[in-house]
Design an enzyme around this catalytic site. Structure first.
Site, PDB file in Angstrom:
ATOM      1  N   LYS A 122      43.225  46.129  27.788  1.00  9.56           N
ATOM      2  CA  LYS A 122      43.885  46.540  26.538  1.00  9.56           C
ATOM      3  C   LYS A 122      43.141  45.958  25.332  1.00  9.56           C
ATOM      4  O   LYS A 122      42.945  46.639  24.313  1.00  9.56           O
ATOM      5  CB  LYS A 122      45.354  46.091  26.534  1.00  9.56           C
ATOM      6  N   THR A 130      45.075  43.108  33.380  1.00  2.00           N
ATOM      7  CA  THR A 130      45.073  44.407  32.716  1.00  2.00           C
ATOM      8  C   THR A 130      45.103  44.212  31.199  1.00  2.00           C
ATOM      9  O   THR A 130      44.685  45.093  30.450  1.00  2.00           O
ATOM     10  CB  THR A 130      46.274  45.267  33.153  1.00  2.00           C
ATOM     11  N   LYS A 180      49.871  36.484  28.179  1.00  2.00           N
ATOM     12  CA  LYS A 180      50.071  36.773  29.604  1.00  2.00           C
ATOM     13  C   LYS A 180      51.131  35.801  30.103  1.00  2.00           C
ATOM     14  O   LYS A 180      51.477  34.858  29.397  1.00  2.00           O
ATOM     15  CB  LYS A 180      48.774  36.579  30.389  1.00  2.00           C
ATOM     16  N   ARG A 181      51.666  36.020  31.314  1.00  2.00           N
ATOM     17  CA  ARG A 181      52.614  35.039  31.843  1.00  2.00           C
ATOM     18  C   ARG A 181      51.982  33.656  31.866  1.00  2.00           C
ATOM     19  O   ARG A 181      50.767  33.510  31.986  1.00  2.00           O
ATOM     20  CB  ARG A 181      53.053  35.438  33.260  1.00  2.00           C
ATOM     21  N   HIS A 206      48.727  42.467  45.092  1.00  2.00           N
ATOM     22  CA  HIS A 206      48.409  42.084  43.708  1.00  2.00           C
ATOM     23  C   HIS A 206      48.058  40.627  43.533  1.00  2.00           C
ATOM     24  O   HIS A 206      47.870  40.178  42.404  1.00  2.00           O
ATOM     25  CB  HIS A 206      49.586  42.391  42.775  1.00  2.00           C
ATOM     26  N   LYS A 214      46.145  30.749  35.309  1.00  2.00           N
ATOM     27  CA  LYS A 214      45.658  31.486  34.130  1.00  2.00           C
ATOM     28  C   LYS A 214      45.055  30.531  33.099  1.00  2.00           C
ATOM     29  O   LYS A 214      44.387  30.940  32.168  1.00  2.00           O
ATOM     30  CB  LYS A 214      46.787  32.309  33.515  1.00  2.00           C
TER      31      LYS A 214
END
Ligand code: 26Q
Length: 752
Positions: free
Chosen positions: A604, A600, A493-494, A313, A499
């Site tokens: 959504k 992911t 998100k985390r 992942h 990110k």
């Protein structure tokens, strides 16, 4: 019928009429009713069974999900309303299981839903963390962490009679299996099996999330991924992982023996999907147990190798687990001879250091075990798998080219459309029929309506309704004030540097300074964040601090707040996600290209009609391919360029910082107004990092990001063309159903 049964449960349990029950009582009545319904469902059974082993299952609340999958959600809703309740308020009683960090854990939950829906026999195997992932609260504009007890007296968990001895060097502890039913959509059921330490002691946790990390016989299943920044924390992870895999392996072998299966044919009865490196020790433990059953070591190794498959992942080096061999000697010495045997075999197959199991420093590479001694390895999006094959794992790819495959992630539409956006799904039912619920590809029928004014209006008004709902919810739960007539731009998100929440921060500053300079946007903008930072990840916490300071600064600035606001929701989790995704106009997917394996959340948002603002990374690339250039906003450097920068070591943040557009934005982080609100050390740390290091190349993409986002906000003003982008995103989201992915896993890997 159903109503009578609920009434009779109310009478037998509480000696009341349903209408006179408290919300808590209504919840318990529904819980017991649904559990009984599920009891009557058959188990999914075939010769071969999948075990999906994972340290995380971020399953979310179960009540609504079960009602949907039982096909009785509408009925229950009506009965509740007739009696003066709403399903939404009853749902509030249920606590969300706190059994995951983020993407990997939520993926496991979506997969269980799809496995059962496709009528495949597959159980989840994991741990029952009592306090799970910490609960996040903000104090003085900073993240604070608290235990998150989520196990209620009356719950979905069923205690089983299965208890196993788990042997560590210094002690043997007991593991008890708990079970959660996993129901397929209008179908049969599988089980999520979670193991708990019999002697776990919640009172070990006194203040915050601190506890004695050495008291293994009391702490083992207290927390998910306890802080591993110190030695004891790291070892506790090894204890947890072995506890999880030994329990799972013992259960699997016990079940096979009960069914009189020949253990030598393990791979005909069982396949095991290993979710990232965390459960890799199951390979070692299964070999050990087969060996103990009298199978010679060489044969045991071969049998297990044909049974286990591994999913990667992440390509972030720090997440690829390695443990010093000395940890194994100290904690689970019974595995050491197996590791050494596997290491010797791996050495024979390749003499390269990059594919070694035990490296020159004596560290054991968990991913290497999984690749050498498994029959399949997959990445989670096309680009990610490509990078694994050509960069990160290229020497393994040379050795085992046929073992590699791509399985682009997906999400379950039961939770992420039917559950969280009933207004949209019932509208789709009427417009295009209900086939899309069984085959998500049929969502494409929506494309026929892309020039239909009425349909575009409807989609827009559903979005507006979901925005209003979010506004009401966040006001009530977190006392946040949001303008429902603003553009909702959401990044949830985390928190991680790669990110790049910090890129969004720089945009906020850019917009703030522009408004201060007299610019008046036509439509107000609300930038919403949700993110937890790992407790020991200092820079991530500094980014949260910076966002909270900006939120405060802008909130108090009467000149700016009519046009711009920043909202950082507290304790982002699945439940909040269910409210946020349907309300988003803009989906922020702005990781540094090559770093986000898939994502992911992007799927959504798309499914709920948000338009992506993203880099060429992970599944964004596949979203782009599906929706075309007109329904997505892509910016930033491509992965090849980024990878080249790392190889050539030629990215220097300082050079980008010198730019006259960029410098004032970065400088603002430590400006007087920010320092008046925030903590100098923390703000300065982010500033210094951006100027001097910026390992994830924020400044490389900041200009393109700003220009692209400006263009996007401009385009938003043309309501019809924007609504068309929304429609195309919804219509094309079918590809990202986890039903599609699970079919691929089964066809290519599991063959159940
Ligand atoms: C490893 C060692 C020590 C401590 C912690 C960890 C650790 C814990 C959790 C390493 C990784 C994780 C979680 C990773 C994760 O969630 N990855 C995400 O997986 C999603 C599903 O495939 C992808 O969509 C995301 O892109 C990926 O970031």
């Amino acid at each position: 019928m159903l109503e009578q049964e609920l009434e009779s449960l109310a009478t037998t349990t509480y000696q009341k009429k349903l209408a006179d029950c408290t919300l808590q009582e209504v919840y318990v009545i529904l819980l017991n009713y649904v559990k009984k319904q599920i009891d009557d469902k058959p188990k999914i059974e075939r010769k071969k069974k999948l075990y999906y082993v994972s340290a995380e299952f971020l399953i979310g609340k179960m009540l609504s999900n079960h009602l949907i999958n039982l096909g009785i959600d509408q009925q229950v809703r009506q009965i509740l309303e007739k009696n003066g309740f709403s399903l939404a308020e009853v749902e509030e009683i249920e606590l969300e299981p706190s059994l995951g960090n983020g993407g990997l854990g939520r993926l496991a939950a979506c997969f269980l839903d799809s496995i059962a829906t496709l009528d495949l026999p597959g159980d989840g195997m994991g741990l029952l963390y009592h306090f799970g992932l910490f609960e996040q609260k903000y104090e003085n504009y900073k993240q604070c962490e608290y235990p998150n007890p989520w196990i209620q007296n009356q719950s979905w968990l069923n205690r089983s009679q299965h208890v196993y001895d788990i042997q560590f060097k210094n002690q043997t502890v007991q593991s008890r299996m708990y079970e959660l039913d996993v129901l397929g959509y209008h179908g049969k059921k599988n089980t999520l099996r979670l193991f708990d330490l019999e002697t776990v002691d919640e009172s070990l946790v006194k203040e915050g999330i601190d506890f004695d990390k050495t008291a293994i016989e009391k702490n083992l299943t207290l927390f998910l991924y306890p802080d591993d920044s110190d030695e004891d924390g790291k070892k506790l992870r090894v204890y947890q992982q072995y506890f999880m895999v030994s329990s799972s392996a013992q259960y699997i072998i016990e079940t096979l023996k009960q069914n009189h299966c020949d253990l030598r044919k393990l791979n005909e009865y069982v396949t095991i999907q290993i979710n990232d490196t965390h459960p890799v020790m199951i390979i070692l433990e299964l070999i050990r147990l087969l060996h103990k059953e009298g199978i010679i070591l060489k044969e045991a190794i071969s049998i297990v190798s044909q049974t286990c498959a591994y999913t990667n992942h992440t390509i972030l080096a720090e997440a690829l687990e390695t443990w010093p061999l000395s940890y194994f000697e100290e904690i689970v010495p019974q595995l050491v001879y197996i590791i050494e045997a596997l290491d010797a075999i791996a050495d024979q197959r390749s003499s390269l250091e990059t594919t070694a199991i035990i490296d020159a420093k004596g560290n054991v590479h968990m991913a290497a075990i999984a690749i050498h001694f498994g029959y399949s390895i997959n990445g989670v999006a096309a680009l990610h798998t490509h990078i694994l094959e050509t960069e990160e794992l290229k020497d393994f790819y040379q050795l085992y080219p046929t073992h590699f495959s791509n399985k682009t992630n997906g999400i379950t539409f039961r939770r992420w459309l039917l559950g969280c956006n009933r207004e949209l799904s019932t509208y789709l039912d009427k417009l295009i029929g209900e086939e899309y619920k069984n085959n998500a590809k049929y969502l494409e029928k929506l494309l026929d309506y892309q020039n239909n004014q009425d349909v575009l209006n409807q989609i827009r008004s559903i979005k507006q309704l979901k925005k209003q709902e979010l506004v009401t919810y966040l006001k009530e739960k977190q006392n946040l004030v949001i303008n429902e007539n603003s553009i909702f731009d959401i990044q949830v998100k985390r928190l991680h540097e790669y990110k790049r929440q910090q890129l969004n921060v720089l945009y906020i500053i850019y917009q703030y300074l522009k408004i201060k300079g007299g610019y008046r946007p036509q439509k107000p903008l609300t930038i919403i964040f949700g993110a937890k930072a790992a407790p020991a990840y200092v820079l991530a916490k500094d980014i949260i601090h910076t966002i909270l300071c900006l939120q405060k600064l802008i909130q108090d600035d009467l000149e700016v707040n009519p046009y711009l606001s920043v909202v950082m929701v507290e304790n982002y989790n699945v439940t909040l996600g269910e409210k946020l995704f349907p309300a988003a106009d803009i989906s922020e997917q702005i990781s540094l290209a090559s770093k986000e394996a898939s994502g992911t959340g992007n799927m959504k948002f798309m499914l709920n009609g948000a338009v992506t603002l993203g880099t060429d990374d992970g599944a964004n690339i596949e979203i782009h391919d599906l929706v075309g250039d007109d329904a997505i906003y892509i910016f930033g450097k491509k992965s090849e360029e980024v990878i080249a920068h790392y190889k050539n070591e030629d990215y220097h943040a300082q050079e980008y910082y010198q730019d006259e557009m960029i410098q004032p934005l970065v400088d603002f982080i430590i400006s007087q107004p920010m320092l008046e609100i925030g903590d100098k050390k923390s703000l300065k740390n982010l500033y210094d990092n951006l100027v001097k290091k910026d390992y994830f190349m924020t400044l490389l993409d900041v200009k393109d990001y700003i220009h692209t986002k400006d263009r996007m906000l401009q385009d938003y003003l043309d309501q019809d063309s924007w609504s068309k982008k929304m429609l195309v995103n919804i219509a094309k989201a079918g590809y990202f159903s986890s039903d599609r992915v699970i079919k691929q896993y089964n066809d290519d890997i599991w063959k159940l």
